[in-house]
Design an enzyme around this catalytic site. Structure first.
Site, PDB file in Angstrom:
ATOM      1  N   THR A  53       6.545   5.273   8.947  1.00 54.98           N
ATOM      2  CA  THR A  53       6.902   3.971   9.513  1.00 54.98           C
ATOM      3  C   THR A  53       8.339   3.589   9.155  1.00 54.98           C
ATOM      4  O   THR A  53       8.703   3.556   7.988  1.00 54.98           O
ATOM      5  CB  THR A  53       5.942   2.882   9.004  1.00 54.98           C
ATOM      6  N   MET A 110       4.198   4.418   5.490  1.00 56.66           N
ATOM      7  CA  MET A 110       2.910   4.001   4.932  1.00 56.66           C
ATOM      8  C   MET A 110       2.227   5.179   4.255  1.00 56.66           C
ATOM      9  O   MET A 110       2.446   6.330   4.608  1.00 56.66           O
ATOM     10  CB  MET A 110       1.999   3.465   6.036  1.00 56.66           C
ATOM     11  N   ASP A 115       1.685  10.360   1.948  1.00 55.50           N
ATOM     12  CA  ASP A 115       1.996  11.716   2.397  1.00 55.50           C
ATOM     13  C   ASP A 115       3.344  12.138   1.823  1.00 55.50           C
ATOM     14  O   ASP A 115       4.319  11.389   1.870  1.00 55.50           O
ATOM     15  CB  ASP A 115       2.036  11.765   3.926  1.00 55.50           C
TER      16      ASP A 115
END
Length: 384
Positions: free
Chosen positions: A205, A324, A327
């Site tokens: 994001t 977000m 990861d």
């Protein structure tokens, strides 16, 4: 206090559907709606909203023009809805250039495996960008690919052909130490003296704008290959890579199976696929595969970082930008175990301080840097 949302779409059905989904979350409250971009601009000036959800194609004033006007007068975080088509990709990238923070496909079945998952994802995205001040930078017509892009590509090719192709830098891997908390800096850090053969960047994001900021700072003779992992639908990555290629001095392309990693070239992982590195340092190639459907992200930063750790070991600078979730954390851990250098974007300049925070909290980041200086810092660290 609930996050106040303005929902903008020319379809009354879609306005109602989005409003119902958001109002299911007690932390969210749809306080108003608008049927076109002009209404959205007018309401943004008089109302008090934390987030605006915006359609792209609308009568009277389209969503891109509306975002541009809102960012001029009263910047508010905007989440765009778009179609998963080539034209939809181009329009979404235009909206992000105009100042929108994030986007989602308009067909909810395209973003999740179940209705419940789609509802949760939309709610999470709105909450993630709420109350984050948009980082607005001057934009130019160069942001849109044009007929001149082929001429620019030709000029790049000539520049790359004429420059010397030196062998990857060598050096001794320094002994690993217990990771210390990252140091937040406002200026580029002093060069460590490490030797590198690969730059790897992961983001989600807010990533399209962040990647543009970082990559446009790299010179045409950047001495190492670059792998880019951006969470993005498959129909978007080709358009995004083409756009970056028109803006950057380095070459940027959507990665293809079998691509050889070359200095001064950036390879963007295709959406809906996994990108791995294979071979050996200095002669590595890319593998593009479908991957396991149980993996949450396609592409996945962890997977690419892990394969880079096997091939390049300590000779990697990995940078985790806004996004977000977490990861990249486990892939960065594998890289760190090999002696690689890990940087994270700082909280202040992130659209969402999720992925970089996961890196920092795990003690993996040697530096926590503001977005405006990351490109300069990469050049300083890797180009000597």
């Amino acid at each position: 206090m609930a996050i106040r949302v303005l929902v903008v779409d020319d379809s009354s059905f879609f306005r109602r559907r989005v409003s119902e989904i958001l109002d299911l979350d007690p932390m969210l409250k749809v306080v108003d709606t608008a049927a076109n971009g002009k209404e959205a601009v007018e309401k943004s000036r008089t109302g008090s909203y934390d987030v605006i959800t915006m359609d792209i194609e609308m009568p009277v004033m389209d969503g891109i023009s509306a975002v541009r006007e809102i960012m001029k007068t009263n910047p508010i975080p905007v989440l765009m809805f778009s179609s998963l088509t080539h034209d939809g990709a181009q329009a979404t990238l235009d909206a992000l250039d105009a100042g929108a923070m994030d986007f989602l496909p308009k067909r909810f079945e395209d973003i999740a495996r179940s209705k419940e998952e789609a509802i949760l994802l939309l709610q999470q995205r709105v909450k993630a960008i709420a109350r984050r001040r948009p980082l607005i930078a001057p934009r130019s017509a160069a942001l849109r690919p044009s007929a001149s892009s082929s001429a620019l590509d030709t000029a790049k090719a000539g520049s790359l052909a004429s420059r010397s192709r030196s062998a990857p830098l060598g050096g001794v891997t320094p002994a690993r130490q217990v990771p210390a908390p990252p140091i937040e800096r406002k200026t580029a850090p002093k060069r460590t003296g490490k030797s590198y053969q690969l730059l790897a960047i992961g983001t989600s994001t807010g990533g399209p704008v962040a990647l543009q900021k970082v990559l446009t700072a790299l010179p045409a003779n950047f001495p190492h290959p670059i792998v880019l992992i951006q969470h993005m639908p498959g129909t978007f990555t080709a358009a995004f890579a083409a756009r970056l290629n028109t803006l950057c001095q380095i070459n940027v392309k959507e990665a293809e199976d079998g691509d050889s990693l070359r200095p001064g070239h950036a390879y963007l992982a295709p959406g809906g696929k996994q990108m791995l590195l294979e071979g050996r340092a200095g002669a590595a190639r890319l593998r593009i595969i479908d991957g396991n459907d149980k993996v949450n992200y396609k592409p996945c930063v962890d997977i690419t970082f892990a394969s880079a750790a096997k091939i390049y070991g300590a000779k990697v600078l990995a940078v985790v930008l806004t996004g977000m979730g977490a990861d990249g954390r486990e892939g960065a851990r594998l890289l760190k175990d090999q002696g690689a250098n890990i940087w994270a974007q700082d909280e202040e300049t992130c659209v969402v301080y999720g992925m970089p925070q996961a890196i920092a909290k795990a003690g993996l980041a040697s530096e926590s840097l503001p977005l405006p200086i990351i490109g300069e810092a990469i050049v300083n660290e890797m180009s000597h």
